[in-house]
Design a protein around this motif. Structure first.
Motif, PDB file in Angstrom:
ATOM      1  N   PRO A   1      36.744  36.540  -4.704  1.00 38.30           N
ATOM      2  CA  PRO A   1      37.595  36.601  -4.440  1.00 38.30           C
ATOM      3  C   PRO A   1      38.465  36.779  -2.949  1.00 38.30           C
ATOM      4  O   PRO A   1      39.384  36.645  -3.170  1.00 38.30           O
ATOM      5  CB  PRO A   1      37.565  38.920  -4.696  1.00 38.30           C
ATOM      6  CG  PRO A   1      36.744  38.778  -5.895  1.00 38.30           C
ATOM      7  CD  PRO A   1      36.072  37.690  -5.951  1.00 38.30           C
ATOM      8  N   LYS A   2      37.201  37.016  -2.299  1.00 39.76           N
ATOM      9  CA  LYS A   2      37.379  36.474  -0.373  1.00 39.76           C
ATOM     10  C   LYS A   2      38.026  35.047  -0.768  1.00 39.76           C
ATOM     11  O   LYS A   2      38.961  34.809   0.009  1.00 39.76           O
ATOM     12  CB  LYS A   2      36.902  37.185   0.691  1.00 39.76           C
ATOM     13  CG  LYS A   2      36.415  38.206   0.724  1.00 39.76           C
ATOM     14  CD  LYS A   2      35.335  38.133   2.173  1.00 39.76           C
ATOM     15  CE  LYS A   2      35.765  39.550   2.629  1.00 39.76           C
ATOM     16  NZ  LYS A   2      34.528  39.870   3.079  1.00 39.76           N
ATOM     17  N   ILE A   3      37.762  34.128  -1.744  1.00 41.34           N
ATOM     18  CA  ILE A   3      37.338  32.876  -1.196  1.00 41.34           C
ATOM     19  C   ILE A   3      38.963  32.509  -1.891  1.00 41.34           C
ATOM     20  O   ILE A   3      39.924  31.585  -1.179  1.00 41.34           O
ATOM     21  CB  ILE A   3      36.610  31.830  -2.559  1.00 41.34           C
ATOM     22  CG1 ILE A   3      35.098  31.971  -0.741  1.00 41.34           C
ATOM     23  CG2 ILE A   3      36.663  30.444  -1.568  1.00 41.34           C
ATOM     24  CD1 ILE A   3      34.265  31.936  -1.540  1.00 41.34           C
ATOM     25  N   VAL A   4      38.835  33.013  -2.717  1.00 40.70           N
ATOM     26  CA  VAL A   4      40.975  32.646  -3.455  1.00 40.70           C
ATOM     27  C   VAL A   4      41.688  33.260  -2.963  1.00 40.70           C
ATOM     28  O   VAL A   4      42.770  32.168  -3.286  1.00 40.70           O
ATOM     29  CB  VAL A   4      40.393  34.282  -5.239  1.00 40.70           C
ATOM     30  CG1 VAL A   4      41.110  33.451  -5.367  1.00 40.70           C
ATOM     31  CG2 VAL A   4      39.514  33.025  -5.992  1.00 40.70           C
ATOM     32  N   GLU A   5      41.129  33.814  -2.764  1.00 43.89           N
ATOM     33  CA  GLU A   5      42.980  34.824  -1.325  1.00 43.89           C
ATOM     34  C   GLU A   5      42.795  33.846  -0.530  1.00 43.89           C
ATOM     35  O   GLU A   5      43.913  33.642  -0.422  1.00 43.89           O
ATOM     36  CB  GLU A   5      41.965  35.812  -1.029  1.00 43.89           C
ATOM     37  CG  GLU A   5      42.660  37.146  -2.310  1.00 43.89           C
ATOM     38  CD  GLU A   5      41.606  38.678  -1.653  1.00 43.89           C
ATOM     39  OE1 GLU A   5      40.948  38.564  -0.254  1.00 43.89           O
ATOM     40  OE2 GLU A   5      41.495  39.674  -2.295  1.00 43.89           O
ATOM     41  N   ALA A   6      41.649  33.631   0.129  1.00 45.57           N
ATOM     42  CA  ALA A   6      41.965  32.617   1.168  1.00 45.57           C
ATOM     43  C   ALA A   6      42.884  31.037   1.296  1.00 45.57           C
ATOM     44  O   ALA A   6      43.406  30.497   2.116  1.00 45.57           O
ATOM     45  CB  ALA A   6      40.851  32.110   2.104  1.00 45.57           C
TER      46      ALA A   6
ATOM     47  N   ALA B   1      34.988  30.018 -15.009  1.00 43.21           N
ATOM     48  CA  ALA B   1      33.165  30.759 -14.429  1.00 43.21           C
ATOM     49  C   ALA B   1      33.542  31.889 -13.190  1.00 43.21           C
ATOM     50  O   ALA B   1      34.885  32.548 -13.450  1.00 43.21           O
ATOM     51  CB  ALA B   1      33.047  29.625 -13.296  1.00 43.21           C
ATOM     52  N   LYS B   2      32.406  32.998 -12.925  1.00 47.08           N
ATOM     53  CA  LYS B   2      32.101  33.948 -12.819  1.00 47.08           C
ATOM     54  C   LYS B   2      31.042  34.506 -11.983  1.00 47.08           C
ATOM     55  O   LYS B   2      30.173  33.656 -12.114  1.00 47.08           O
ATOM     56  CB  LYS B   2      32.906  34.885 -12.971  1.00 47.08           C
ATOM     57  CG  LYS B   2      32.730  36.863 -12.361  1.00 47.08           C
ATOM     58  CD  LYS B   2      33.957  36.251 -12.027  1.00 47.08           C
ATOM     59  CE  LYS B   2      34.273  37.844 -10.642  1.00 47.08           C
ATOM     60  NZ  LYS B   2      34.794  37.897  -9.344  1.00 47.08           N
ATOM     61  N   ASP B   3      31.385  34.205 -10.404  1.00 50.54           N
ATOM     62  CA  ASP B   3      30.340  34.737  -9.051  1.00 50.54           C
ATOM     63  C   ASP B   3      29.234  32.755 -10.075  1.00 50.54           C
ATOM     64  O   ASP B   3      29.345  32.204  -9.683  1.00 50.54           O
ATOM     65  CB  ASP B   3      29.059  35.556  -9.871  1.00 50.54           C
ATOM     66  CG  ASP B   3      30.431  36.779  -9.749  1.00 50.54           C
ATOM     67  OD1 ASP B   3      30.760  36.718  -8.034  1.00 50.54           O
ATOM     68  OD2 ASP B   3      30.742  37.872  -9.756  1.00 50.54           O
ATOM     69  N   MET B   4      28.372  33.538  -9.810  1.00 50.58           N
ATOM     70  CA  MET B   4      27.313  32.396 -10.508  1.00 50.58           C
ATOM     71  C   MET B   4      26.958  32.070 -11.918  1.00 50.58           C
ATOM     72  O   MET B   4      25.973  31.537 -12.517  1.00 50.58           O
ATOM     73  CB  MET B   4      25.727  33.075 -10.556  1.00 50.58           C
ATOM     74  CG  MET B   4      25.453  33.339  -8.821  1.00 50.58           C
ATOM     75  SD  MET B   4      24.153  33.890  -8.534  1.00 50.58           S
ATOM     76  CE  MET B   4      22.321  33.134  -9.186  1.00 50.58           C
TER      77      MET B   4
ATOM     78  N   ASN C   1      28.416  26.609  -3.375  1.00 49.25           N
ATOM     79  CA  ASN C   1      27.284  27.613  -3.144  1.00 49.25           C
ATOM     80  C   ASN C   1      27.671  29.571  -3.066  1.00 49.25           C
ATOM     81  O   ASN C   1      26.446  29.774  -3.262  1.00 49.25           O
ATOM     82  CB  ASN C   1      26.326  26.913  -1.964  1.00 49.25           C
ATOM     83  CG  ASN C   1      26.835  25.277  -1.936  1.00 49.25           C
ATOM     84  OD1 ASN C   1      25.789  25.199  -3.041  1.00 49.25           O
ATOM     85  ND2 ASN C   1      26.696  24.798  -0.838  1.00 49.25           N
ATOM     86  N   ALA C   2      29.152  29.230  -2.590  1.00 49.60           N
ATOM     87  CA  ALA C   2      29.157  30.853  -2.073  1.00 49.60           C
ATOM     88  C   ALA C   2      29.445  31.870  -3.701  1.00 49.60           C
ATOM     89  O   ALA C   2      29.315  32.879  -3.941  1.00 49.60           O
ATOM     90  CB  ALA C   2      30.466  31.443  -1.317  1.00 49.60           C
ATOM     91  N   GLY C   3      29.069  30.837  -4.939  1.00 42.02           N
ATOM     92  CA  GLY C   3      29.395  31.434  -6.577  1.00 42.02           C
ATOM     93  C   GLY C   3      30.844  30.687  -6.881  1.00 42.02           C
ATOM     94  O   GLY C   3      31.929  30.152  -5.774  1.00 42.02           O
ATOM     95  N   HIS C   4      31.932  30.922  -8.394  1.00 42.23           N
ATOM     96  CA  HIS C   4      32.736  30.889  -8.562  1.00 42.23           C
ATOM     97  C   HIS C   4      33.535  32.057  -8.220  1.00 42.23           C
ATOM     98  O   HIS C   4      33.281  33.400  -8.542  1.00 42.23           O
ATOM     99  CB  HIS C   4      32.872  30.597 -10.248  1.00 42.23           C
ATOM    100  CG  HIS C   4      32.150  29.412 -10.506  1.00 42.23           C
ATOM    101  ND1 HIS C   4      32.359  28.001 -10.480  1.00 42.23           N
ATOM    102  CD2 HIS C   4      30.291  29.128 -10.367  1.00 42.23           C
ATOM    103  CE1 HIS C   4      31.554  27.288 -10.310  1.00 42.23           C
ATOM    104  NE2 HIS C   4      30.291  28.083 -10.623  1.00 42.23           N
ATOM    105  N   CYS C   5      34.865  32.074  -8.108  1.00 40.42           N
ATOM    106  CA  CYS C   5      35.928  32.850  -8.330  1.00 40.42           C
ATOM    107  C   CYS C   5      35.947  34.728  -7.598  1.00 40.42           C
ATOM    108  O   CYS C   5      35.908  35.090  -7.722  1.00 40.42           O
ATOM    109  CB  CYS C   5      36.577  33.580  -9.738  1.00 40.42           C
ATOM    110  SG  CYS C   5      36.973  31.941 -10.751  1.00 40.42           S
TER     111      CYS C   5
END
Length: 138
Positions: free
Chosen positions: A71-76, A41-44, A65-69
């Motif tokens: 980058p900021k969420i993955v990094e956090a 998955a990526k984004d929506m 809700n913020a989308g899949h994968c």
């Protein structure tokens, strides 16, 4: 949406044992005869095993809700998991849980000063009932 034929579907999951997993809210016999498998998955969008892109119209059942994968969420998530992947809240704590509870309580309506984290709606409902009973007993 173009659906692959039955032969192509069988080839897609060849070697994959579908029997041990019982999928909730799904006609399992029909699913296992013609599985619909998501591989990334990526984004929506989800990507199916046969290369189709599907819009995730319900945000992974309201979990992304913020989308899949993103980058900021993955990094956090990577930073946190590298430091500690799980901190129990039974007679222990982690600073981030207290920081987040403080931020959340500040957003709540007046009179709501405490936060109790749970993992699901049913756990939340059960916990709320137990808290209410304990309050009235006290």
């Amino acid at each position: 949406m173009n659906m692959p034929d039955e032969k192509a579907l069988r080839q897609l999951h060849e070697g994959l044992n579908l029997q041990p997993l019982w999928i909730p809210f799904t006609a399992n016999r029909q699913f296992k005869a013609a599985p619909r498998l998501l591989v990334s998955a990526k984004d929506m969008y989800y990507q199916t095993q046969d290369g189709r892109r599907l819009l995730d119209g319900i945000a992974g059942l309201w979990a992304v809700n913020a989308g899949h994968c993103r980058p900021k969420i993955v990094e956090a998530v990577q930073r946190q998991v590298a430091a500690m992947d799980f901190a129990p809240t039974f007679q222990m704590g982690h600073p981030i849980a207290f920081e987040f509870a403080e931020r959340l309580a500040a957003l709540a309506p007046p009179g709501f000063k405490r936060v109790f984290f749970t993992n699901s709606g049913s756990e939340s409902a059960g916990t709320a009932a137990k808290i209410a009973l304990a309050y009235h007993r006290a």
